[in-house]
Design a protein around this motif. Structure first.
Motif, mmCIF file in Angstrom:
data_model
loop_
_atom_site.group_PDB
_atom_site.id
_atom_site.type_symbol
_atom_site.label_atom_id
_atom_site.label_comp_id
_atom_site.label_asym_id
_atom_site.label_seq_id
_atom_site.Cartn_x
_atom_site.Cartn_y
_atom_site.Cartn_z
ATOM 1 N N THR A 1 0.893 -1.155 0.000
ATOM 2 C CA THR A 1 0.000 0.000 0.000
ATOM 3 C C THR A 1 0.938 1.213 0.000
ATOM 4 N N GLU A 2 0.386 2.417 -0.103
ATOM 5 C CA GLU A 2 1.266 3.583 -0.115
ATOM 6 C C GLU A 2 1.971 3.790 1.228
ATOM 7 N N THR A 3 1.420 3.207 2.331
ATOM 8 C CA THR A 3 2.036 3.410 3.644
ATOM 9 C C THR A 3 3.088 2.334 3.936
ATOM 10 N N VAL A 4 2.619 1.110 4.209
ATOM 11 C CA VAL A 4 3.518 -0.025 4.447
ATOM 12 C C VAL A 4 2.902 -1.239 3.742
ATOM 13 N N TYR A 5 3.610 -2.380 3.724
ATOM 14 C CA TYR A 5 3.017 -3.595 3.152
ATOM 15 C C TYR A 5 1.912 -4.102 4.075
ATOM 16 N N GLY A 6 0.791 -4.512 3.479
ATOM 17 C CA GLY A 6 -0.313 -5.054 4.246
ATOM 18 C C GLY A 6 -0.394 -6.564 4.069
ATOM 19 N N LEU A 7 -0.986 -7.244 5.075
ATOM 20 C CA LEU A 7 -1.229 -8.682 4.975
ATOM 21 C C LEU A 7 -2.728 -8.872 4.830
ATOM 22 N N GLY A 8 -3.168 -9.190 3.616
ATOM 23 C CA GLY A 8 -4.589 -9.139 3.291
ATOM 24 C C GLY A 8 -5.308 -10.463 3.343
ATOM 25 N N ALA A 9 -6.578 -10.386 3.769
ATOM 26 C CA ALA A 9 -7.496 -11.524 3.712
ATOM 27 C C ALA A 9 -8.892 -10.972 3.466
ATOM 28 N N ARG B 1 -6.497 -16.534 9.909
ATOM 29 C CA ARG B 1 -5.141 -16.818 9.400
ATOM 30 C C ARG B 1 -4.211 -15.613 9.560
ATOM 31 N N ILE B 2 -4.776 -14.405 9.446
ATOM 32 C CA ILE B 2 -3.942 -13.210 9.641
ATOM 33 C C ILE B 2 -3.358 -13.219 11.056
ATOM 34 N N PHE B 3 -4.239 -13.423 12.034
ATOM 35 C CA PHE B 3 -3.793 -13.387 13.433
ATOM 36 C C PHE B 3 -2.766 -14.486 13.701
ATOM 37 N N ARG B 4 -2.989 -15.667 13.075
ATOM 38 C CA ARG B 4 -2.074 -16.778 13.293
ATOM 39 C C ARG B 4 -0.708 -16.493 12.658
ATOM 40 N N ILE C 1 -7.668 -3.082 10.062
ATOM 41 C CA ILE C 1 -8.249 -2.079 9.178
ATOM 42 C C ILE C 1 -8.808 -2.792 7.930
ATOM 43 N N VAL C 2 -10.023 -2.400 7.542
ATOM 44 C CA VAL C 2 -10.653 -2.977 6.352
ATOM 45 C C VAL C 2 -10.422 -2.039 5.168
ATOM 46 N N HIS C 3 -9.907 -2.600 4.080
ATOM 47 C CA HIS C 3 -9.553 -1.794 2.908
ATOM 48 C C HIS C 3 -10.574 -1.978 1.791
ATOM 49 N N LEU C 4 -11.002 -0.846 1.232
ATOM 50 C CA LEU C 4 -11.977 -0.847 0.133
ATOM 51 C C LEU C 4 -11.340 -0.187 -1.081
ATOM 52 N N SER C 5 -11.958 -0.401 -2.266
ATOM 53 C CA SER C 5 -11.411 0.253 -3.456
ATOM 54 C C SER C 5 -12.225 1.476 -3.859
ATOM 55 N N ALA C 6 -13.445 1.617 -3.312
ATOM 56 C CA ALA C 6 -14.270 2.768 -3.689
ATOM 57 C C ALA C 6 -15.201 3.165 -2.548
ATOM 58 N N VAL C 7 -15.531 4.466 -2.471
ATOM 59 C CA VAL C 7 -16.402 4.973 -1.401
ATOM 60 C C VAL C 7 -17.762 4.273 -1.423
ATOM 61 N N GLU C 8 -18.230 3.922 -2.601
ATOM 62 C CA GLU C 8 -19.543 3.264 -2.719
ATOM 63 C C GLU C 8 -19.613 1.984 -1.892
ATOM 64 N N ASP C 9 -18.458 1.366 -1.650
ATOM 65 C CA ASP C 9 -18.442 0.102 -0.914
ATOM 66 C C ASP C 9 -18.523 0.273 0.598
ATOM 67 N N VAL D 1 -14.075 -8.160 -2.798
ATOM 68 C CA VAL D 1 -14.436 -8.193 -1.378
ATOM 69 C C VAL D 1 -13.608 -7.158 -0.631
ATOM 70 N N PRO D 2 -14.130 -6.659 0.509
ATOM 71 C CA PRO D 2 -13.296 -5.809 1.364
ATOM 72 C C PRO D 2 -12.118 -6.634 1.884
ATOM 73 N N ILE D 3 -10.954 -6.017 1.981
ATOM 74 C CA ILE D 3 -9.771 -6.762 2.420
ATOM 75 C C ILE D 3 -9.277 -6.235 3.771
ATOM 76 N N ALA D 4 -9.316 -7.123 4.778
ATOM 77 C CA ALA D 4 -8.748 -6.777 6.084
ATOM 78 C C ALA D 4 -7.248 -6.931 5.975
ATOM 79 N N ALA D 5 -6.504 -5.882 6.367
ATOM 80 C CA ALA D 5 -5.048 -5.960 6.211
ATOM 81 C C ALA D 5 -4.316 -5.147 7.271
ATOM 82 N N PRO D 6 -3.713 -5.834 8.237
ATOM 83 C CA PRO D 6 -2.773 -5.143 9.123
ATOM 84 C C PRO D 6 -1.421 -5.091 8.421
ATOM 85 N N SER D 7 -0.447 -4.458 9.058
ATOM 86 C CA SER D 7 0.886 -4.443 8.471
ATOM 87 C C SER D 7 1.430 -5.880 8.399
ATOM 88 N N ALA D 8 2.212 -6.157 7.337
ATOM 89 C CA ALA D 8 2.640 -7.531 7.051
ATOM 90 C C ALA D 8 3.934 -7.877 7.778
#
Ligand code: AMP
Ligand code: MG
Length: 359
Positions: free
Chosen positions: A41-49, A59-62, A73-81, A145-152
């Protein structure tokens, strides 16, 4: 099918400006299958699911060994979502979205029941962001789908700003990594809560407090951030984050006095047998030339974008140099300086030397 145990992590190169559709399709298929993909991402690498699939989120937590009390944090691609994950969208979101999305701003809003409790650590609120990085954008849109992604990174480690950082922490634990080179901003997103009476910054980050104030008129700082403004911060669990292996001490105050204090402390530590690293600005370089210390400059102190971009890579480099102690200077509280201070304070678990008041 277990992202917590041994896996062959597939590493795919991707063009950070114009991601290849074939690569994005492969990664999106992995997300839809409920597996983990690390992506820039523009900030840091995310670990997405897939944020709507509780088993995928587990699996992210594990993989990160992250406590389930720490929400994602949940990541979306558009405000409509937004309405897919948020139950109620306050009016100011429109103005904030216009000004800062896509970009490094995360908003905390009332959660939609369809978001698994695991994502929000049981809270009735959800943190959402629309990242601007073309790879992140393309991956979220293609996944559908929305992607949950903390830093990787593994929990408690420094956030990854390069694919090599992700591999060092998570290789063999995740299905795929998209290698899009270094990230652009270098520190995490600003987390802004819209839940209480006033918009409140829970974590300073890539969008400055000043630019939020321009749009909102007034912005509060949460007490954890405010405490970072004071010399005495007690090392709590919240502060133990972004930490290198070495013991970090932050030096605060007038730059030339900070330089002097860091030189004195370096000499004393070396006499005691310590191996010392310093995190400084370009204009400090000369002052440390004659000392046997590992030196990392994060750039000229008046170029806060560069300072933020290099912060984590410099901390990692000092750790790799095998130092036992890191002495780091601050860069003020204006603009990205506030986020840099916050991350240094966490790396230091609150150890600060205020040069003016107690030298
Ligand atoms: P990371 O994804 O590792 O950058 O960390 C995400 C951070 O976002 C968490 O540690 C919290 O500080 C913040 N966050 C996520 N969800 C919420 C929420 N529902 N309420 C408040 N803060 C949140
Ligand atoms: Mg993190």
């Amino acid at each position: 099918m277990n992202d917590g145990s041994d896996l062959n992590t597939i590493c795919l190169r991707v063009d950070p400006r114009q991601p290849e559709p074939g690569v994005i399709r492969r990664a999106a298929a992995v997300i839809r299958a409920g597996r983990l993909v690390a992506f820039p991402t523009e900030t840091v690498y995310g670990l997405g699911a897939n944020a709507l699939d509780a088993r995928a989120v587990t699996r992210i937590f594990r993989a990160k060994e992250r406590p389930s009390s720490d929400p994602l944090i949940v990541h979306l691609s558009a405000v409509e979502d937004l309405e897919r994950v948020v139950s109620e969208v306050p009016e100011i979101v429109e103005r904030l979205a216009l000004a800062f999305w896509p970009g490094p701003l995360t908003l905390v809003l009332p959660k939609h029941p369809r978001v698994p409790d695991l994502v929000t650590a049981g809270k009735p609120t959800v943190a959402v962001r629309i990242p601007s990085h073309p790879v992140a954008q393309a991956l979220i849109a293609e996944s559908g789908v929305p992607i949950a992604a903390p830093s990787a990174n593994r929990f408690g480690q420094i956030s990854p700003t390069r694919p090599s950082h992700v591999l060092a922490d998570l290789e063999g634990r995740i299905a795929m990594i998209l290698d899009g080179g270094p990230t652009f901003v270098g520190v995490e997103s600003t987390v802004l809560s819209l839940i209480g009476e006033r918009p409140t910054i829970l974590r300073p980050g890539g969008v400055s407090r000043e630019s939020l104030t321009e749009v909102l008129g007034e912005v509060a700082l949460s007490s954890t951030v405010v405490r970072g403004d004071e010399a005495a911060v007690s090392p709590g669990t919240h502060l133990k984050h972004y930490a290198p292996d070495a013991e970090v001490t932050v030096y605060r105050g007038d730059p030339s006095e900070v330089q002097q204090a860091m030189r004195v402390a370096s000499r004393r530590l070396i006499q005691q047998g310590a191996r010392v690293g310093v995190l400084i600005a370009d204009e400090d370089l000369q002052a440390f030339q004659d000392l046997p210390v590992a030196v990392q400059s994060v750039g000229p102190s008046d170029d806060l974008e560069t300072v933020a971009q290099r912060l984590y890579v410099s901390l990692r480099a000092l750790d790799r140099a095998g130092v036992s102690h890191i002495l780091a200077r601050e860069f003020g509280t204006r603009g990205l300086g506030l986020a840099v201070r916050d991350r240094l304070m966490r790396a230091a678990s609150g150890r600060v030397v205020d040069v003016q008041s107690d030298s």
